[in-house]
Design an enzyme around this catalytic site. Structure first.
Site, PDB file in Angstrom:
ATOM      1  N   SER A  81      14.562 -46.974 -19.152  1.00 57.05           N
ATOM      2  CA  SER A  81      14.335 -47.446 -17.776  1.00 57.05           C
ATOM      3  C   SER A  81      12.861 -47.473 -17.364  1.00 57.05           C
ATOM      4  O   SER A  81      12.172 -46.449 -17.371  1.00 57.05           O
ATOM      5  CB  SER A  81      15.111 -46.545 -16.814  1.00 57.05           C
ATOM      6  OG  SER A  81      14.799 -46.869 -15.479  1.00 57.05           O
TER       7      SER A  81
HETATM    8  C1  5PA Z   1      14.028 -54.593 -13.735  1.00 56.73           C
HETATM    9  C2  5PA Z   1      15.035 -53.536 -13.409  1.00 56.73           C
HETATM   10  P1  5PA Z   1      16.042 -55.251  -9.944  1.00 56.73           P
HETATM   11  O1  5PA Z   1      16.611 -53.983 -10.480  1.00 56.73           O
HETATM   12  O2  5PA Z   1      15.331 -55.100  -8.665  1.00 56.73           O
HETATM   13  O3  5PA Z   1      17.088 -56.335  -9.881  1.00 56.73           O
HETATM   14  O4  5PA Z   1      14.932 -55.737 -10.946  1.00 56.73           O
HETATM   15  C3  5PA Z   1      15.246 -56.202 -12.220  1.00 56.73           C
HETATM   16  C4  5PA Z   1      14.159 -55.882 -13.174  1.00 56.73           C
HETATM   17  N1  5PA Z   1      12.245 -56.624 -14.368  1.00 56.73           N
HETATM   18  C5  5PA Z   1      13.263 -56.860 -13.517  1.00 56.73           C
HETATM   19  C6  5PA Z   1      12.059 -55.421 -14.919  1.00 56.73           C
HETATM   20  C7  5PA Z   1      10.932 -55.243 -15.860  1.00 56.73           C
HETATM   21  C8  5PA Z   1      12.940 -54.361 -14.621  1.00 56.73           C
HETATM   22  O5  5PA Z   1      12.724 -53.160 -15.180  1.00 56.73           O
HETATM   23  N2  5PA Z   1      14.980 -52.336 -14.141  1.00 56.73           N
HETATM   24  C9  5PA Z   1      15.942 -51.275 -13.981  1.00 56.73           C
HETATM   25  C10 5PA Z   1      15.342 -50.032 -14.668  1.00 56.73           C
HETATM   26  O6  5PA Z   1      16.035 -48.989 -14.704  1.00 56.73           O
HETATM   27  O7  5PA Z   1      14.206 -50.122 -15.124  1.00 56.73           O
HETATM   28  C11 5PA Z   1      16.692 -51.105 -12.796  1.00 56.73           C
HETATM   29  C12 5PA Z   1      17.327 -51.514 -14.019  1.00 56.73           C
END
Ligand code: 5PA
Length: 332
Positions: A81
């Site tokens: 994450s």
């Molecule tokens: C993540 C999400 P949202 O969760 O706001 O929809 O964003 C999507 C998103 N780009 C887009 C990157 C690089 C992201 O890491 N990541 C999560 C995580 O735990 O990192 C929430 C799932």
């Protein structure tokens, strides 16, 4: 910054983690290939920790945590994450403690390696993708309360109404940058995981009656009922702001290639193309899939003449899944 958004957000406590407006950059090679003008908002360069979209949400989430006098931040996510790592890092930099409740297997790479390098407390549970970490996070909160601490719980991805304000603000920033460039975007595209980024963009765009339409690229059914969830987040954030606004139905398209976190050859090849033609590194879990979706929809003529892609970061994912991608490309 659009004045209406600046004024609506002014009463919310915000910790300034981003010290600039992230650049909006034109992509000449990609645009020539598609016959559509493609711009990128470099939210990978938000500049705190590994950058990315989460930093925008954290400005408001940690502002709220500090205003409430909390001393420990708890959040959840996969072991890879981006959100979990940067949340804990930001909390620590403000003098707060952080506990990460993570799903998966410990692997000393990508964000998990960063968690460990920075001395962040992690608790890893080998539950499958559908396993809910939230009850575990709540237990940790109870445990901390008993020890006299004041925990602040942040849902996965920072997808709460307060976190959503980060991308309401971003919509105001995009609007003023667009005016500065003297162009008008027909569409704005982002990757959708937990949904807060899309919800904020939709709400912010509706509040300022932006000319563009927002498209969310689902990177693999990260959560059930994504569209409803995004709409509810936008409505709840509107409630928080105390505004009445028509929130449109989210325009979400599936570019998950079957599963969240599934690494596929098409995306690995696209990451190579965008890297070697524009010098921009996408990641295989979020931005690579979303950009694949952007190119597909642009080729079908669905995104209009000028498209803005939000680069939401995720760089450590390249190092988590790099070997897997390389094997797929070499098979070609
Ligand atoms: C993540 C999400 P949202 O969760 O706001 O929809 O964003 C999507 C998103 N780009 C887009 C990157 C690089 C992201 O890491 N990541 C999560 C995580 O735990 O990192 C929430 C799932």
């Amino acid at each position: 910054m659009h004045p209406k958004i600046a004024s609506l957000l002014s009463r919310f406590p915000r910790i300034e983690l981003i010290r600039w407006e992230t650049p909006v950059q034109y992509l000449p090679k990609v645009s020539a290939k598609l016959g559509v003008d493609v711009y990128v908002k470099r939210d990978d360069l938000t500049g705190f920790g590994i950058g990315g979209n989460k930093v925008r949400k954290l400005e408001f989430l940690l502002g709220d945590a500090m205003a409430k006098g909390c001393d420990t931040v708890i959040t959840t996510g996969a072991v890879h994450s981006n959100h979990a790592f940067v949340t804990a890092l930001a909390a620590k930099s403000l003098g707060l403690d952080a506990v990460l409740v993570l799903r998966g297997k410990e692997q000393m790479k990508g964000n998990y390696l960063l968690d460990r390098l920075m001395g962040i407390e992690t608790r890893v549970f080998d539950v499958d993708k559908t396993g809910d970490l939230w009850p575990i996070a709540r237990e940790v909160a109870e445990e901390l309360k008993k020890a006299g601490r004041k925990p602040y719980l942040i849902p996965a991805g920072g997808a709460s109404p307060v976190g959503t304000l980060g991308y309401v603000r971003a919509a105001g920033e995009i609007h003023s940058q667009m005016k500065g460039l003297g162009v008008e975007f027909d569409s704005v595209v982002d990757a959708v995981g937990s949904g807060g980024t899309l919800a904020g963009l939709i709400l912010g765009s509706a509040l300022i009656e932006a000319p563009w339409k927002v498209f969310g690229m689902d990177v693999g059914g990260f959560v059930e009922g994504l569209s409803e969830r995004v709409r509810n987040l936008a409505l709840d954030a509107a409630g928080l702001l105390g505004v009445k606004v028509e929130v449109p139905e989210p325009e979400i398209r599936d570019y998950g290639f079957g599963a969240y976190g599934k690494i596929v050859k098409e995306v690995a090849e696209l990451i190579r193309f965008v890297g070697t033609s524009e010098g921009i590194i996408l990641d295989p879990v979020y931005t690579g899939k979303a950009f694949y979706g952007l190119m597909d929809l642009a080729e079908r003529g669905e995104l209009g003449e000028r498209v803005l892609f939000i680069h939401t970061g995720g760089f450590p994912g390249v190092f988590h899944y790099g070997e897997e991608m390389l094997k797929l490309i070499q098979k070609a």
